[in-house]
Write a protein that holds these residues in place. Structure first.
Motif: not given
Ligand SMILES: Nc1ncnc2c1ncn2[C@@H]1O[C@H](COP(=O)(O)OP(=O)(O)OP(=O)(O)O)[C@@H](O)[C@H]1O
Ligand SMILES: [Mg+2]
Length: 292
Positions: A186-195, A198-202, A217-222, A235-237
């Motif tokens: 579980l990670m908190v950040t203000h950096d959306v690119e980072e989220a 890294l995340g499976q979910r934001v 959900s972040v549909p980018l795969g592992d 970029l869209a997400l």
């Protein structure tokens, strides 16, 4: 299987409602990022999950049991990058291993060396924190949390003090540790690119009171490498989540309702808007049951 759960969690500091009605389930082995503007309650949420403070309402649960205090099952990296000033780098990084009696001396040294190398601090291993830069100290804190390979990793803006290259190295390291060890992050950040990287979910937090505004959900795969950050879908997400963060950031007299109403959104964001105007409900809740 739910590893970590926030059930209707609220936190007040006097008149300030830092968090209100937070419901969040983090499945075992998943990687969930929480984003939100400054003051939206991200560090407060982290401190509750870490067991450093108790919520004024609701409950935080780990494996179904209420969290009442910090524990070795949760590795924590704080925003401030706190380290022990009297211990050199090597003894800071090795600290958690002292609590793991099952490891032999040779195993400990090997692991310390491995993590020192992973965060690029091998040549500073005998330095005291006061002789390190802010970013180096932060990397000590990261290595100290990772080295025990905890069941849950709690990261509060761990890379905030780092330059872009070091930050990306650390992002890749966290992903590698997550994939290799199966830990829950579980990670908190203000950096959306980072989220998004890294995340499976934001999860997006709204400000004042801090509430869950969206859960995407972040549909980018592992298998992500840094080049994914330049892909259109990424970029869209990212843009969509940045819009949400902005829309739910209460500044001065302009509340999120006005801001949201003034923007045009995609379908899911429209559902977010209705969630905002009626009882707060997380939108687009997805529960990835495996690492895709
Ligand atoms: N110990 C405290 N006493 C009083 N108010 C507090 C305390 N901790 C946090 N707050 C208040 O709770 C709100 C949320 O603070 P928090 O630190 O959780 O925000 P944040 O999202 O982590 O912000 P940032 O991105 O700046 O780190 C703020 O309005 C803050 O003033
Ligand atoms: Mg914070």
């Amino acid at each position: 299987m739910i590893k970590l759960e926030l059930a209707d969690v609220g936190m007040r500091f006097g008149d300030v409602v830092a968090l209100e009605g937070i419901n969040l389930a983090v499945p075992r082995g998943s990687f969930v990022c929480v984003v939100g503007a400054s003051g939206s309650g991200k560090s407060t949420l982290m401190s509750l999950v870490a067991g450093l403070t108790r919520p004024t309402s609701g409950e935080v649960r780990l494996d179904g049991y209420p969290v009442t205090m910090p524990g070795p099952d949760r590795g924590l990296v704080l925003q401030s990058g706190a380290v022990f000033p009297w211990r050199d780098v090597e003894r800071n990084v090795g600290f958690g291993l002292e609590l793991l009696p099952r490891l032999s001396k040779a195993e400990r040294s090997e692991r310390v060396l491995r993590y020192l190398e992973a965060v690029g601090l091998n040549e500073f291993r005998h330095a005291l924190p006061k002789h390190l830069s802010g970013g180096q100290r932060q990397r000590v804190a990261i290595a100290r949390a990772l080295i025990v390979e905890p069941e849950v990793l709690l990261l509060d803006e761990p890379f905030g003090a780092l330059d872009v290259q070091t930050k990306e190295d650390m992002q890749l390291l966290i992903r590698k540790v997550w994939r290799d060890t199966g830990t829950t992050v579980l990670m908190v950040t203000h950096d959306v690119e980072e989220a998004v990287f890294l995340g499976q979910r934001v999860v997006v937090l709204a400000s004042r009171p801090g509430r869950v505004a969206a859960d995407l959900s972040v549909p980018l795969g592992d298998h992500r490498d840094l080049s994914v950050k330049r892909e259109d879908s990424f970029l869209a997400l990212r843009a969509k989540i940045e819009d949400l963060v902005r829309a739910f950031h209460r500044t001065g007299g302009q509340g999120p309702r006005q801001v949201v109403a003034a923007r045009s959104y995609t379908d899911s964001a429209a559902r977010t808007r209705s969630a905002e105007l009626s009882p707060p409900e997380p939108v687009e809740v997805t529960r990835p049951d495996s690492r895709t």
